[in-house]
Design an enzyme around this catalytic site. Structure first.
Site, PDB file in Angstrom:
ATOM      1  N   SER A   6       4.558 -15.871  31.897  1.00  0.00           N
ATOM      2  CA  SER A   6       5.545 -16.929  32.159  1.00  0.00           C
ATOM      3  C   SER A   6       5.827 -17.170  33.638  1.00  0.00           C
ATOM      4  CB  SER A   6       6.855 -16.607  31.464  1.00  0.00           C
ATOM      5  OG  SER A   6       6.717 -16.823  30.084  1.00  0.00           O
ATOM      6  N   LYS A  26       5.107 -20.531  34.924  1.00  0.00           N
ATOM      7  CA  LYS A  26       5.894 -21.724  34.587  1.00  0.00           C
ATOM      8  C   LYS A  26       6.523 -22.441  35.791  1.00  0.00           C
ATOM      9  CE  LYS A  26       6.641 -20.094  29.882  1.00  0.00           C
ATOM     10  NZ  LYS A  26       7.493 -19.290  28.995  1.00  0.00           N
ATOM     11  N   TYR A  39      -1.843 -24.258  28.245  1.00  0.00           N
ATOM     12  CA  TYR A  39      -0.679 -23.363  28.373  1.00  0.00           C
ATOM     13  C   TYR A  39      -1.100 -21.894  28.234  1.00  0.00           C
ATOM     14  CZ  TYR A  39       3.575 -20.846  27.223  1.00  0.00           C
ATOM     15  OH  TYR A  39       4.571 -19.914  27.204  1.00  0.00           O
ATOM     16  N   TYR A  48      15.872 -16.133  31.393  1.00  0.00           N
ATOM     17  CA  TYR A  48      16.270 -16.379  29.989  1.00  0.00           C
ATOM     18  C   TYR A  48      17.730 -16.014  29.749  1.00  0.00           C
ATOM     19  CZ  TYR A  48      11.271 -16.429  29.938  1.00  0.00           C
ATOM     20  OH  TYR A  48       9.973 -16.679  30.233  1.00  0.00           O
ATOM     21  N   VAL A  63       6.034 -11.662  30.320  1.00  0.00           N
ATOM     22  CA  VAL A  63       5.983 -10.554  29.357  1.00  0.00           C
ATOM     23  C   VAL A  63       4.934  -9.498  29.684  1.00  0.00           C
ATOM     24  CG1 VAL A  63       6.999 -11.654  27.323  1.00  0.00           C
ATOM     25  CG2 VAL A  63       4.569 -11.954  27.804  1.00  0.00           C
TER      26      VAL A  63
HETATM   27  O1  DON Z   1       4.282 -18.056  25.498  1.00  0.00           O
HETATM   28  C1  DON Z   1       4.050 -16.878  25.505  1.00  0.00           C
HETATM   29  O2  DON Z   1       4.339 -16.168  24.542  1.00  0.00           O
HETATM   30  C2  DON Z   1       3.420 -16.156  26.693  1.00  0.00           C
HETATM   31  N1  DON Z   1       2.143 -16.613  26.979  1.00  0.00           N
HETATM   32  C3  DON Z   1       4.276 -16.229  27.884  1.00  0.00           C
HETATM   33  C4  DON Z   1       5.485 -15.556  27.600  1.00  0.00           C
HETATM   34  C5  DON Z   1       6.224 -15.009  28.753  1.00  0.00           C
HETATM   35  O3  DON Z   1       5.723 -14.428  29.654  1.00  0.00           O
HETATM   36  C6  DON Z   1       7.650 -15.151  28.556  1.00  0.00           C
HETATM   37  N2  DON Z   1       8.380 -14.459  29.579  1.00  0.00           N
HETATM   38  N3  DON Z   1       9.065 -13.534  29.553  1.00  0.00           N
END
Ligand code: DON
Length: 622
Positions: free
Chosen positions: A78, A81, A203, A255, A273
């Protein structure tokens, strides 16, 4: 040739590395935290070694400090983003992007299926829904082209070619059903238009870009540096959009932890993540931490602790006040005590000592923004009622924002109505006040303020105005030898003898009258026009250290030591001088010793007065 000697013996003393040392200590301390566990909802992510732990810090001038596994690759997740959002803003502009995605925090998990149904757009670009809507905005006619454009963006941000971790990409593509649900919901409401699978392809790929903590620190520092990569110098985002990116990072980047993060750490940030976090201190540094174990919210446990500690240790919370408005005025002096480098005759000096109070020089320093410029304006208002000329020297101003410049223009406008003349010095064409310099230059003769390249030139002009408006003995060009202070006290027959060896000389503008290093055979007295004394500083740059006008002599050291010339003397305009050959004068003086005694006496008196004044100036400027 002399060998370059090291400053100190590397073996005898440890290298000075306070930032690295701090990061190493912090790394060791925080490595003790074992809470959290690596994300495994993307199966491939669950395979990571949980003990990996890297910290990197990049400055806006391109220095990177690191500790631990700062070169270990992991997927950006993320943290991609905010950068994709920056791309969209830069490519389409703020208004267009706002139609696709809002800026409201959700206070919910990153993968929550909530959409702003009133505005018909996802709430913000930091949650998955918003990021998917932003991914749709990547330019390119095919999937390949869009992927290439996305990779080019991240490579520019990192300052090196990046690639995609195919295993993580495939793992997420085959398990990312929740994201697919979000994308289809958005298709259903018209929030995205293209095939959700195509949008998700990009994405998932953007989340699978391989980076290191070091790369992320450079990417964060690019945001800290107004959008220019501090290593490569490339402008990746326009500065106006960096502010937008940081704003949404600040309110939505962590978040449902965003509020507490903001309270404790106070830096715009983003987590992923894979266990990474970036944080930005605008104008200073970009910070990145990588440690896979994450908490229930999805933020790296060690990552949060590292940022908390750094923020507290170095007082980096965004709402700490770092500006010292009190210091905007460096000093104030008057033209009776501090004079320009223009050499003045005793009569002129008397006038300036008497009336120089009417010239005020205000040295300004630091950063000019609303608060500091308002202080400057208050001082100007006070001086406008006391002084005839106010010089503002901006030499030590390193930053001026639009509001500072606006206030200065307002001050110039209102002072133009009054009696006091406002004069600006040191607003260089390439400096922080360059837009102001351009604005003032545009008005031509009716310009608001007079602008000089430095305070000395401004002061000289103000002195000339004072002298022109006051009547005193000896104003105007000096044509007769008898009027010159250097020959004061000579008897009439001695004047005639000196006159017989004097040669009138004419120099055109820009002509070099004396060249540094040349033999000193002549000395000169200016009858009309002015000349500049220039010395060489730092390589070949020339600095004007004095200017000399009618009635004053130059090159007179030749009378004393006959050595080499110590400076260049250049004609500022057409100049008429009297030239005296030292040898001839000495021959004359052999028979008429009083001639030399009188001239040397006058010179000594002149030198001692200059020294005395220099002492007064030094004490006034301390
Ligand atoms: O959308 C997802 O599940 C992951 N590719 C990215 C999630 C992410 O890193 C959210 N952040 N904490």
């Amino acid at each position: 040739m002399d060998a370059v000697r090291p400053v100190r013996d590397a073996k005898a003393a440890p290298a000075l590395a306070p930032v690295e040392d701090y990061l190493a200590e912090l790394h060791e301390r925080v490595a003790g935290l074992t809470a959290g566990k690596p994300a495994d909802y993307i199966p491939e992510l669950g395979k990571v070694d949980p003990s990996l732990f890297g910290i990197a810090l990049a400055t806006i001038d391109g220095e990177v400090y690191a500790a631990g596994d700062a070169n270990h690759p992991f997927t950006i997740q993320s943290v991609s983003k905010p950068f994709m959002y920056g791309y969209a803003l830069d490519y389409y502009g703020r208004e267009a992007v706002l139609k696709h995605v809002g800026v409201e925090p959700t206070g919910e998990a990153f993968n929550s299926i909530v959409l702003d149904e009133v505005a018909n757009r996802p709430f913000n670009p930091m949650v998955n829904a918003g990021a998917i809507a932003v991914a749709e905005l990547m330019d390119g006619a095919s999937q390949e082209k869009r992927t290439a454009n996305m990779l080019a963006l991240f490579s520019s941000l990192a300052g090196r070619q990046l690639d995609i971790d195919e295993a993580v990409f495939l793992s997420e593509q085959s398990t990312g059903h929740r994201n697919r649900a979000i994308a289809y919901m958005m298709l259903n409401t018209g929030m995205i238009k293209r095939d959700p699978n195509h949008v998700l392809d990009l994405y998932f790929r953007q989340c699978s870009v391989n980076v290191t903590a070091r790369d992320l620190a450079v990417m964060a520092a690019t945001l800290a540096n107004d959008g220019a990569n501090p290593i490569t110098g490339e402008t990746v985002f326009e500065a106006q959009y960096v502010r937008d990116i940081l704003t949404v990072m600040n309110s939505c980047g962590m978040y449902d932890y965003a509020g507490q993060w903001s309270y404790e750490v106070g830096m715009p940030a983003k987590s992923g993540v894979s266990g990474c976090i970036i944080a930005v201190i605008p104008g200073q540094i970009g910070l990145a931490v990588f440690s896979p174990p994450i908490d229930a919210i999805g933020n790296s446990v060690r990552g949060i602790r590292v940022c908390q500690e750094i923020s507290n240790e170095f007082e980096l919370h965004a709402f700490n006040n770092r500006t010292n408005v009190k210091s905007v005025i460096r000093r104030l002096y008057r033209g009776d005590v501090v004079r320009s480098n223009r050499l003045r005759t005793p009569e002129e000096r008397k006038v300036l000592t008497r009336e120089g109070q009417k010239i005020a020089v205000l040295e300004v320093q630091g950063a000019l923004f609303f608060g500091s410029t308002e202080q400057l304006l208050r001082k100007l208002t006070q001086l406008a009622s006391e002084a005839r000329y106010v010089i503002v020297d901006f030499k030590r101003v390193h930053f001026a924002d639009a509001s500072g410049r606006k206030l200065i223009t307002r001050a110039a406008r209102s002072m133009a109505e009054g009696e006091t003349e406002l004069v600006f010095a040191s607003i260089a064409d390439d400096g922080p006040l360059a837009p102001l310099a351009r604005e003032f230059a545009e008005h031509g003769d009716e310009r608001l303020v007079r602008v000089f390249s430095n305070a000395d030139a401004a002061l000289e002009w103000c002195e000339d105005q004072l002298l022109a408006h006051s009547t005193y003995d000896g104003a105007g060009p000096k044509f007769a030898l008898t009027q010159l202070d250097l020959f004061k006290g000579l008897k009439p027959e001695e004047y005639r003898l000196v006159e017989s060896i004097v040669r009138p000389l004419i120099f055109e503008k820009g002509e070099v009258i004396i060249r540094e290093g040349a033999d000193a055979k002549l000395f000169f007295v200016v009858a009309r026009g002015t000349v500049s004394v220039q010395i060489r500083v730092q390589g070949d740059r020339k600095k004007r250290v004095a200017s000399i006008g009618p009635g004053l002599s130059f090159g007179e050291m030749a009378l004393l030591d006959g050595g080499k010339r110590s400076a260049d003397i250049i004609a500022d305009e057409r100049v008429i001088c009297y030239g005296l050959a030292v040898e001839q004068l000495q021959e004359l003086a052999a028979e008429h010793p009083n001639i030399m005694i009188t001239i040397l006496g006058n010179l000594t008196r002149e030198f001692s007065e200059r020294l005395r004044h220099a002492n007064d100036e030094i004490s006034a400027l301390e």
